[in-house]
Scaffold this motif. Structure first.
Motif, PDB file in Angstrom:
ATOM      1  N   GLU A 148       8.283   0.274 -11.666  1.00  0.00           N
ATOM      2  CA  GLU A 148       9.217   1.303 -12.095  1.00  0.00           C
ATOM      3  C   GLU A 148       9.381   2.409 -11.049  1.00  0.00           C
ATOM      4  N   ARG A 149       8.348   2.630 -10.261  1.00  0.00           N
ATOM      5  CA  ARG A 149       8.364   3.763  -9.318  1.00  0.00           C
ATOM      6  C   ARG A 149       8.555   3.296  -7.878  1.00  0.00           C
ATOM      7  N   THR A 150       9.171   2.133  -7.714  1.00  0.00           N
ATOM      8  CA  THR A 150       9.392   1.609  -6.353  1.00  0.00           C
ATOM      9  C   THR A 150      10.198   2.582  -5.507  1.00  0.00           C
ATOM     10  N   GLU A 151      11.283   3.139  -6.100  1.00  0.00           N
ATOM     11  CA  GLU A 151      12.121   4.069  -5.338  1.00  0.00           C
ATOM     12  C   GLU A 151      11.333   5.314  -4.947  1.00  0.00           C
ATOM     13  N   GLU A 152      10.519   5.834  -5.894  1.00  0.00           N
ATOM     14  CA  GLU A 152       9.718   7.013  -5.598  1.00  0.00           C
ATOM     15  C   GLU A 152       8.752   6.747  -4.451  1.00  0.00           C
ATOM     16  N   ILE A 153       8.133   5.581  -4.467  1.00  0.00           N
ATOM     17  CA  ILE A 153       7.173   5.235  -3.412  1.00  0.00           C
ATOM     18  C   ILE A 153       7.886   5.127  -2.062  1.00  0.00           C
ATOM     19  N   ASP A 199      -2.184   7.637   1.258  1.00  0.00           N
ATOM     20  CA  ASP A 199      -1.784   8.633   0.270  1.00  0.00           C
ATOM     21  C   ASP A 199      -1.323   7.965  -1.019  1.00  0.00           C
ATOM     22  N   VAL A 200      -0.496   6.920  -0.873  1.00  0.00           N
ATOM     23  CA  VAL A 200      -0.007   6.192  -2.052  1.00  0.00           C
ATOM     24  C   VAL A 200      -1.164   5.482  -2.750  1.00  0.00           C
ATOM     25  N   LEU A 201      -2.033   4.868  -1.945  1.00  0.00           N
ATOM     26  CA  LEU A 201      -3.195   4.185  -2.506  1.00  0.00           C
ATOM     27  C   LEU A 201      -4.061   5.157  -3.301  1.00  0.00           C
ATOM     28  N   SER A 202      -4.316   6.326  -2.728  1.00  0.00           N
ATOM     29  CA  SER A 202      -5.160   7.327  -3.396  1.00  0.00           C
ATOM     30  C   SER A 202      -4.543   7.797  -4.698  1.00  0.00           C
ATOM     31  N   GLN A 203      -3.232   8.012  -4.691  1.00  0.00           N
ATOM     32  CA  GLN A 203      -2.587   8.515  -5.894  1.00  0.00           C
ATOM     33  C   GLN A 203      -2.733   7.532  -7.051  1.00  0.00           C
ATOM     34  N   PHE A 204      -2.476   6.248  -6.787  1.00  0.00           N
ATOM     35  CA  PHE A 204      -2.561   5.259  -7.869  1.00  0.00           C
ATOM     36  C   PHE A 204      -4.008   5.023  -8.302  1.00  0.00           C
ATOM     37  N   LEU A 205      -4.934   5.072  -7.356  1.00  0.00           N
ATOM     38  CA  LEU A 205      -6.347   4.934  -7.734  1.00  0.00           C
ATOM     39  C   LEU A 205      -6.797   6.114  -8.595  1.00  0.00           C
ATOM     40  N   ILE A 206      -6.351   7.308  -8.228  1.00  0.00           N
ATOM     41  CA  ILE A 206      -6.717   8.493  -9.004  1.00  0.00           C
ATOM     42  C   ILE A 206      -6.116   8.432 -10.405  1.00  0.00           C
ATOM     43  N   GLU A 207      -4.870   7.949 -10.509  1.00  0.00           N
ATOM     44  CA  GLU A 207      -4.263   7.800 -11.826  1.00  0.00           C
ATOM     45  C   GLU A 207      -5.078   6.838 -12.693  1.00  0.00           C
ATOM     46  N   LEU A 244      -5.745  -3.323  -7.424  1.00  0.00           N
ATOM     47  CA  LEU A 244      -4.609  -4.226  -7.195  1.00  0.00           C
ATOM     48  C   LEU A 244      -3.271  -3.504  -7.280  1.00  0.00           C
ATOM     49  N   PRO A 245      -3.012  -2.722  -8.354  1.00  0.00           N
ATOM     50  CA  PRO A 245      -1.740  -1.993  -8.381  1.00  0.00           C
ATOM     51  C   PRO A 245      -1.623  -0.986  -7.233  1.00  0.00           C
ATOM     52  N   ALA A 246      -2.714  -0.314  -6.885  1.00  0.00           N
ATOM     53  CA  ALA A 246      -2.665   0.677  -5.810  1.00  0.00           C
ATOM     54  C   ALA A 246      -2.352   0.022  -4.469  1.00  0.00           C
ATOM     55  N   ARG A 247      -2.974  -1.132  -4.209  1.00  0.00           N
ATOM     56  CA  ARG A 247      -2.700  -1.831  -2.944  1.00  0.00           C
ATOM     57  C   ARG A 247      -1.261  -2.325  -2.893  1.00  0.00           C
ATOM     58  N   ARG A 248      -0.762  -2.803  -4.041  1.00  0.00           N
ATOM     59  CA  ARG A 248       0.624  -3.265  -4.058  1.00  0.00           C
ATOM     60  C   ARG A 248       1.575  -2.104  -3.772  1.00  0.00           C
ATOM     61  N   ALA A 249       1.268  -0.928  -4.367  1.00  0.00           N
ATOM     62  CA  ALA A 249       2.119   0.237  -4.117  1.00  0.00           C
ATOM     63  C   ALA A 249       2.032   0.672  -2.660  1.00  0.00           C
ATOM     64  N   ALA A 250       0.826   0.656  -2.090  1.00  0.00           N
ATOM     65  CA  ALA A 250       0.644   1.115  -0.713  1.00  0.00           C
ATOM     66  C   ALA A 250       1.323   0.194   0.293  1.00  0.00           C
ATOM     67  N   ARG A 251       1.456  -1.072  -0.009  1.00  0.00           N
ATOM     68  CA  ARG A 251       2.022  -2.045   0.929  1.00  0.00           C
ATOM     69  C   ARG A 251       3.537  -2.176   0.834  1.00  0.00           C
ATOM     70  N   LEU A 252       4.150  -1.427  -0.092  1.00  0.00           N
ATOM     71  CA  LEU A 252       5.606  -1.529  -0.213  1.00  0.00           C
ATOM     72  C   LEU A 252       6.293  -1.071   1.078  1.00  0.00           C
ATOM     73  N   ASP A 253       7.266  -1.845   1.500  1.00  0.00           N
ATOM     74  CA  ASP A 253       8.067  -1.467   2.675  1.00  0.00           C
ATOM     75  C   ASP A 253       9.078  -0.421   2.226  1.00  0.00           C
ATOM     76  N   PRO A 254       9.058   0.770   2.835  1.00  0.00           N
ATOM     77  CA  PRO A 254       9.962   1.842   2.372  1.00  0.00           C
ATOM     78  C   PRO A 254      11.435   1.463   2.460  1.00  0.00           C
ATOM     79  N   ILE A 255      11.802   0.672   3.460  1.00  0.00           N
ATOM     80  CA  ILE A 255      13.217   0.268   3.612  1.00  0.00           C
ATOM     81  C   ILE A 255      13.640  -0.596   2.436  1.00  0.00           C
ATOM     82  N   VAL A 256      12.771  -1.585   2.090  1.00  0.00           N
ATOM     83  CA  VAL A 256      13.084  -2.458   0.968  1.00  0.00           C
ATOM     84  C   VAL A 256      13.114  -1.652  -0.339  1.00  0.00           C
TER      85      VAL A 256
END
Length: 409
Positions: A312-317, A329-337, A392-404
């Protein structure tokens, strides 16, 4: 090179995100709440069962040994116990075992007791005056069986307080008459409350002189004479119970001319307590494992919800990465959540569990209890589950390509 965001800012963003989706956050925590509450409650119940068993065993006396007919094999197979434990064995223990303070032979039988229109089925025990100090019983009213009662085989009885309520609900029991096997007995005393041991309510028992038990109720065995149900033995002190057990075993082996397997067993409170602790400890572990499964299910629920959140937050990421946020930073945020969800769920679940344990301890006879160490371990475990299942969710969020990710805008 872009510097990573300060930890405080990352934590603040994580809390803001969770606050913006309150309902989903609460539902995500629900699995951890149930898991923690289950662990705390089940462990508390297991500890309560152990405490109850220990309290009941303490009624037997710290220095008391029990000599019973039959060995471990006959008891495991349910074979009828032999009747070869006799009154002469009790006399020999009292006279020849130096570490023994006092001996109380006993014959027990279940009979129907009648008092006027009232009746009750009770355990009748033929005992001697030494029963009172050896078993640490007390008389509330009247008196206990005396040596004169024993020598004369008098028809007298001492009954437990619960039996009094059944047979004499509206009047005092001492001085009254009741019938056992069509024989009249005078009530000479009422025992003080003692409670139950392993399901046997000792407050419903009745006690008569051992000689009266033999002559009026059970009779003599044609082979062995006066056969006993068991012998209670009080050692001189707690330190001498081991020596007493060893000496009694050797004496009875000689008396019974045993060459191989014993036809009797000597049990102590410590033996019974060890067995009880083993059983209740295994039960507590099993209950904790059942609660742990609930925690595992809660962790899987966190992972699923966080994976949905990543989608749901792909655009935000993508936007954050485009503005300079690093993968860490993205990894930390999702892990903290994930950690916040699991930790808050753990704290709430622990509070619910402690409340349930307290309620059980107050409203039931089970002395349920929970230690602070179990509480700390459970809260820490729930937080660890949040981290593990949030990876797993945090790593997936961190690996998102910003262009995609930004193409979806």
């Amino acid at each position: 090179m872009n510097s990573s965001l300060p930890l405080i800012e990352t934590v603040s963003m994580a809390f803001s995100t969770l606050k913006a989706n309150r309902l989903r956050s609460l539902l995500t925590m629900l699995g951890i709440v149930i898991g923690n509450a289950s662990v705390i409650t089940l462990v508390g119940v297991g500890r309560g069962a152990q405490n109850l068993a220990e309290a009941q065993l303490s009624n037997l006396g710290a220095n008391v040994l029990f000599v019973v007919p039959g060995n471990n094999d006959t008891r495991r197979r349910g074979v009828a116990f032999p009747r070869n434990l006799v009154i002469e064995d009790s006399d020999a223990i009292a006279e020849q075992v130096p570490s023994v303070k006092e001996v109380a032979p006993q014959i027990s039988s279940s009979e129907v007791i009648q008092a006027g229109a009232q009746s009750a089925t009770s355990s009748i025990s033929g005992v001697t005056p030494s029963f009172l100090p050896v078993r640490n019983f007390e008389v509330a009213r009247g008196r206990f069986i005396s040596d004169i009662d024993l020598r004369s085989a008098r028809n007298v009885v001492v009954i437990g307080p619960d039996l009094v309520n059944k047979l004499f609900p509206t009047s005092a029991a001492v001085g009254k008459t009741l019938r056992i096997k069509d024989k009249s007995f005078e009530v000479i005393g009422v025992m003080a409350p003692k409670g139950a041991v392993f399901g046997n309510n000792q407050d419903e028992n009745a006690y008569i002189p051992l000689t009266t038990m033999v002559s009026r109720l059970t009779g003599r065995d044609p082979t062995y004479g006066v056969s006993l149900s068991f012998i209670s033995v009080e050692a001189k002190n707690e330190e001498s119970t081991g020596a007493a057990k060893f000496q009694i075993t050797n004496l009875l082996r000689q008396r019974h001319r045993i060459l191989r397997d014993d036809d009797f067993a000597v049990r102590s409170q410590k033996d019974a307590l060890s067995i009880v602790n083993t059983i209740t400890g295994g039960l507590t572990l099993m209950l904790a494992a059942i609660g742990g499964i609930s925690l595992l299910v809660g962790g899987i629920g966190i992972m699923n919800i966080m994976l949905v959140a990543v989608s749901e937050r792909t655009e935000e990421i993508g936007l954050r990465k485009a503005l300079g946020a690093r993968n860490s930073d993205v990894l930390s945020q999702f892990l903290i959540e994930s950690l916040v969800l699991a930790s808050f769920g753990g704290i709430i679940g622990t509070a619910v569990g402690v409340g349930a344990v307290t309620t059980i301890g107050v409203l039931t006879p089970l002395p349920a209890a929970i230690g602070i160490n179990v509480v700390l371990i459970t809260v820490s475990l729930s937080g660890s589950i949040g981290l593990i299942f949030g990876v797993l969710p945090a790593r997936r969020a961190a690996r998102l390509d910003p262009i995609v990710a930004l193409r979806r805008l």
